[in-house]
Design an enzyme around this catalytic site. Sequence first.
Site, mmCIF file in Angstrom:
data_model
loop_
_atom_site.group_PDB
_atom_site.id
_atom_site.type_symbol
_atom_site.label_atom_id
_atom_site.label_comp_id
_atom_site.label_asym_id
_atom_site.label_seq_id
_atom_site.Cartn_x
_atom_site.Cartn_y
_atom_site.Cartn_z
ATOM 1 N N SER A 39 0.832 -1.195 0.000
ATOM 2 C CA SER A 39 0.000 0.000 0.000
ATOM 3 C C SER A 39 0.878 1.262 0.000
ATOM 4 O O SER A 39 1.710 1.441 -0.875
ATOM 5 C CB SER A 39 -0.956 -0.032 1.193
ATOM 6 O OG SER A 39 -2.023 0.869 1.016
ATOM 7 N N ASP A 154 -5.632 -3.535 -2.426
ATOM 8 C CA ASP A 154 -4.643 -3.183 -1.399
ATOM 9 C C ASP A 154 -3.952 -4.388 -0.760
ATOM 10 O O ASP A 154 -4.606 -5.280 -0.208
ATOM 11 C CB ASP A 154 -5.373 -2.381 -0.310
ATOM 12 C CG ASP A 154 -4.436 -1.565 0.553
ATOM 13 O OD1 ASP A 154 -3.469 -2.137 1.067
ATOM 14 O OD2 ASP A 154 -4.686 -0.357 0.714
#
Length: 262
Positions: A39, A154
């Site tokens: 991320s 993510d």
Amino acid sequence: MKKLGIALGAGGARGIAHIGFLQALGEAGIRADFVTGSSMGSLVGACYCKGIPPEKMLSIVRELRPSDIVNLGVAPITKLGLLKWTKVRKMMAGLLQDCDFSELQIPFSCVAVDLKSGQPVGLSEGKVVDAILASSSMPTVFRPVEKDGMLLIDGGVLCRVPVKEVKKMGADVVVAVDVLGGVRPVEKVSNVISLIMRTYDIMDCAKTKTLKRSTRRITDLWIEPDMGDISQYRFKFEQSVYDAGYFAGRMNAEKIRALLEE
């Protein structure tokens, strides 16, 4: 000397601490040989591996405004996300010169999660921008990234700090930087958005505790910069976040150097 691998964890706005951490290591003459990211850690990690100085990263972040990122899409339900990646992709492609992984100065990889298989996916080939956007595609907020038949979101959903990945790359010394740490108590959860975010944080923290225990044999140093109650979901730049990462880097630089020289 041993080879250093740094795993930069997920963290949204708190991920700015990674910039401070890398700045402090650079001032101490310590350079990573391998980097992985999840991320926000993937964005900072990619820039670092491209050779972009932490000072420049900090300058860009300071000037960043929500309007530079937010790009509302139509039909968010069928498109699986509120925001399109158009603005962010253009900005990151310019910053990274739309490079491939093979063009980075330091070997780098990042992690995402394939919605179709439900499995984590390591990304280390092709366009770097595509990989870091996939790794940063927070569910319901940004649209998933389609790549090689996968639907990627993510990396923090399953792997907040990719320590196993950096070890596999060849690191002798593994340093993990977890900018989220534990879940702190809150006074109230005021709306549905807050509920979703709070639930996400609690689940994520529990998975990370398990990861930390399961990887203690390969993780030489697990670092959690202290940023207090600052939310990972805020847009406004907080100097204290960068400072916390910088302080953590200063405090641990000699430990890292000693591990490399053992």
